[in-house]
Design a protein around this motif. Structure first.
Motif, mmCIF file in Angstrom:
data_model
loop_
_atom_site.group_PDB
_atom_site.id
_atom_site.type_symbol
_atom_site.label_atom_id
_atom_site.label_comp_id
_atom_site.label_asym_id
_atom_site.label_seq_id
_atom_site.Cartn_x
_atom_site.Cartn_y
_atom_site.Cartn_z
ATOM 1 N N SER A 1 -3.669 5.079 -7.489
ATOM 2 C CA SER A 1 -4.176 4.982 -6.058
ATOM 3 C C SER A 1 -2.731 5.199 -5.367
ATOM 4 O O SER A 1 -1.634 5.177 -5.737
ATOM 5 N N ASP A 2 -2.908 5.313 -4.035
ATOM 6 C CA ASP A 2 -1.755 5.605 -3.089
ATOM 7 C C ASP A 2 -0.670 4.291 -3.130
ATOM 8 O O ASP A 2 0.411 4.649 -3.190
ATOM 9 N N GLN A 3 -1.478 3.290 -3.156
ATOM 10 C CA GLN A 3 -0.698 2.076 -3.159
ATOM 11 C C GLN A 3 0.062 1.883 -4.494
ATOM 12 O O GLN A 3 1.094 1.594 -4.618
ATOM 13 N N ALA A 4 -0.488 2.274 -5.543
ATOM 14 C CA ALA A 4 -0.069 2.104 -6.974
ATOM 15 C C ALA A 4 1.075 3.153 -6.982
ATOM 16 O O ALA A 4 2.206 2.974 -7.577
ATOM 17 N N ALA A 5 0.936 4.102 -6.468
ATOM 18 C CA ALA A 5 1.927 5.335 -6.374
ATOM 19 C C ALA A 5 3.064 4.651 -5.479
ATOM 20 O O ALA A 5 4.304 4.710 -6.013
ATOM 21 N N CYS A 6 2.814 4.106 -4.409
ATOM 22 C CA CYS A 6 4.024 3.594 -3.772
ATOM 23 C C CYS A 6 4.852 2.519 -4.688
ATOM 24 O O CYS A 6 6.085 2.694 -4.598
ATOM 25 N N ALA A 7 3.980 1.625 -5.304
ATOM 26 C CA ALA A 7 4.576 0.573 -5.895
ATOM 27 C C ALA A 7 5.678 1.318 -7.323
ATOM 28 O O ALA A 7 6.825 0.739 -7.607
ATOM 29 N N ALA A 8 5.133 2.422 -7.937
ATOM 30 C CA ALA A 8 6.061 3.024 -8.691
ATOM 31 C C ALA A 8 7.174 3.524 -8.234
ATOM 32 O O ALA A 8 8.136 3.412 -9.031
ATOM 33 N N TYR A 9 7.024 4.181 -7.200
ATOM 34 C CA TYR A 9 8.055 4.932 -6.733
ATOM 35 C C TYR A 9 9.312 3.572 -6.139
ATOM 36 O O TYR A 9 10.329 3.714 -6.061
ATOM 37 N N GLU A 10 8.756 2.513 -5.637
ATOM 38 C CA GLU A 10 9.511 1.404 -5.268
ATOM 39 C C GLU A 10 10.258 0.910 -6.305
ATOM 40 O O GLU A 10 11.708 0.384 -6.187
ATOM 41 N N ARG A 11 9.767 1.029 -7.395
ATOM 42 C CA ARG A 11 10.199 0.301 -8.840
ATOM 43 C C ARG A 11 11.833 0.962 -9.158
ATOM 44 O O ARG A 11 12.579 0.805 -9.542
ATOM 45 N N VAL A 12 11.542 2.510 -8.847
ATOM 46 C CA VAL A 12 12.613 3.430 -9.318
ATOM 47 C C VAL A 12 13.712 3.857 -8.330
ATOM 48 O O VAL A 12 14.575 4.516 -8.594
ATOM 49 N N TYR A 13 13.299 3.931 -6.805
ATOM 50 C CA TYR A 13 14.237 3.808 -5.847
ATOM 51 C C TYR A 13 14.872 2.582 -4.924
ATOM 52 O O TYR A 13 14.121 2.231 -4.089
#
Ligand code: GLU
Ligand code: MG
Length: 437
Positions: A425-437
């Motif tokens: 989901s858009d929210q989960a994609a944001c969470a994935a990027y937040e973990r790595v940047y």
């Protein structure tokens, strides 16, 4: 326990990640010649640490050669060795530039700019980030209370920037939840990107020492506030004098600066896959977020992709020296070297094509019809990374600026990154990027 001073030789890769290898700091002089060993396929390690399709496979050897002018040594903790790293260029073992070394790509672009125009780039990056382990800090935008709440962090970041050779400008509590912004003073040439990298890492090092978790991700929530990277650009002529301002010209842009800006705007839809290169970058690049949504020039308008920044009559700095424009369609998922190289090449193309000075927009472009926008040469920027990548790959002028094979490798890298989050989901994609940047 005894600890030894180490030094990490690093480079900024296609994912905008800083990767490198540590060696004993006592070997610094030797390593300036020998470098550290590097592997071609490393370039296909995405931000999620999965390896994209690589033309190199397990073959080949490279060297990462440090540039002593970028050496950083910061005391972020008491009674332990300083944290030390140095940026560099990736080369073939015979010393030639490697086609996928982001720093070499920028250096080539800057040399071409100098060759065709005599100009030296003079600029600085602005970085916004949020602390992600404190929810909404409850402090308002730009408040003294917000600064006070993170005074130790802010003061330590500024001290560490100075110790790292970066000239600090401002630090502030920005508009979003627990959002801060740090800015630095302008530098010449490749140092502009070096200082962006160093500042991001300094923020990370200080935050780590103080138990904070900063994220530079473009957006933490599709409905939230973005973390932008704003790239300030101006030029110096052969004598080192400012060459961007001309008080009698349209928008006060000197003729060469106007063509440069026109080049950026003309090619923006095809370079945005490099300046805003993540899946979630496109949640930020939407209207009314003070980021950028169209290929427009704004005269002091914070909704424009390129904004002409204000000059003040009462400053102690001359108008010509103050004058600069700011590129706002960038974020920290990109390599500062590649972002700046793409802008410089687009600017060079604008100079070569002798493009006319663009008109500045001063209204809500989201309210205009596509036809009305088109009649003024305006387009909505690509609205997804796959769309942006397609425009990049299809534009032979743009791919032709980069070394042979670069575009293909870049597209494959980004396709693998997209695959990693495409079912989220858009929210989960944001969470994935937040973990790595
Ligand atoms: N946070 C905005 C962005 O995503 C920028 C706000 C500002 O003008 O500083 O670019
Ligand atoms: Mg800001």
């Amino acid at each position: 326990m005894k600890r030894e001073e180490m030094m990490l030789a690093c480079s900024s890769d296609l994912a905008g990640k800083i990767r490198g290898k540590a060696f004993p700091a006592a070997q610094f002089e030797k390593r300036l010649h020998r470098g550290v060993g590097w592997t071609p396929t490393n370039v296909q390690i995405t931000c999620f640490d999965v390896i994209a399709e690589s033309p190199f496979g397990s073959l080949g050897d490279l060297v990462l050669i440090p540039d002593a002018s970028t050496k950083v040594s910061i005391d972020v903790e008491d009674n332990v060795p300083p944290e030390q790293f140095v940026l560099g260029n990736i080369r073939y073992t015979d010393g030639r530039s490697w086609e996928f070394c982001t720093r070499s790509i920028l250096q080539d672009a800057l040399a071409k700019l100098k060759e065709i125009s005599g100009l030296t780039l003079f600029g600085a990056f602005e970085h916004e980030f949020q602390f992600c382990n404190m929810g909404d800090d409850g402090h308002g935008a730009f408040t003294l209370a917000g600064f006070r709440a993170e005074r130790e962090f802010c003061e330590s970041v500024i001290a560490a920037m100075r110790q790292a050779g970066v000239s600090p400008d401002t630090i502030l509590r920005e508009f979003g939840a627990a959002q801060y912004e740090v800015t630095m003073n302008p530098q010449k040439g490749v140092t502009v990107a070096d200082h962006s990298v160093i500042t991001r890492e300094v923020v990370g090092a200080v935050a780590n020492a103080l138990g904070r978790q900063p994220t530079f991700t473009p957006i933490r929530d599709p409905a939230g506030v973005g973390n932008g990277v704003h790239i300030h650009i101006s030029f110096l002529d052969e004598e080192g004098n400012p060459a961007t301002w001309d008080g009698s010209s349209k928008h006060e842009l000197s003729p060469v600066a106007a063509k440069f800006v026109a080049g950026i705007l003309k090619y923006l839809d095809s370079i945005i896959a490099i300046t805003a290169p993540s899946v979630v970058s496109y949640f930020r690049l939407t209207p009314h977020r003070w980021s950028a949504a169209f290929n427009n020039l704004g005269f002091r308008d914070r909704e424009a992709s390129v904004r002409i920044c204000p000059v003040s009559d009462i400053s102690d700095i001359s108008k010509a020296s103050q004058f600069n424009f700011e590129f706002r369609a960038a974020d920290a998922t990109g390599s500062p070297y590649l972002q700046l190289a793409a802008l410089v090449y687009a600017g060079i193309q604008g100079i070569k094509e002798n493009l006319p000075v663009p008109d500045a927009t001063a209204e809500d472009l989201a309210a205009l019809s596509t036809e009305e926008l088109a009649s003024r040469g305006l387009v909505r920027l690509p609205q997804s990374l796959p769309d942006a990548l397609e425009r990049f790959a299809a534009n032979e002028t743009v791919t032709g600026w980069f070394p042979k094979g670069f575009a293909d490798v870049y597209v494959k890298h980004k396709q693998r990154e997209i695959k990693h989050v495409e079912d989220l989901s858009d929210q989960a994609a944001c969470a994935a990027y937040e973990r790595v940047y």
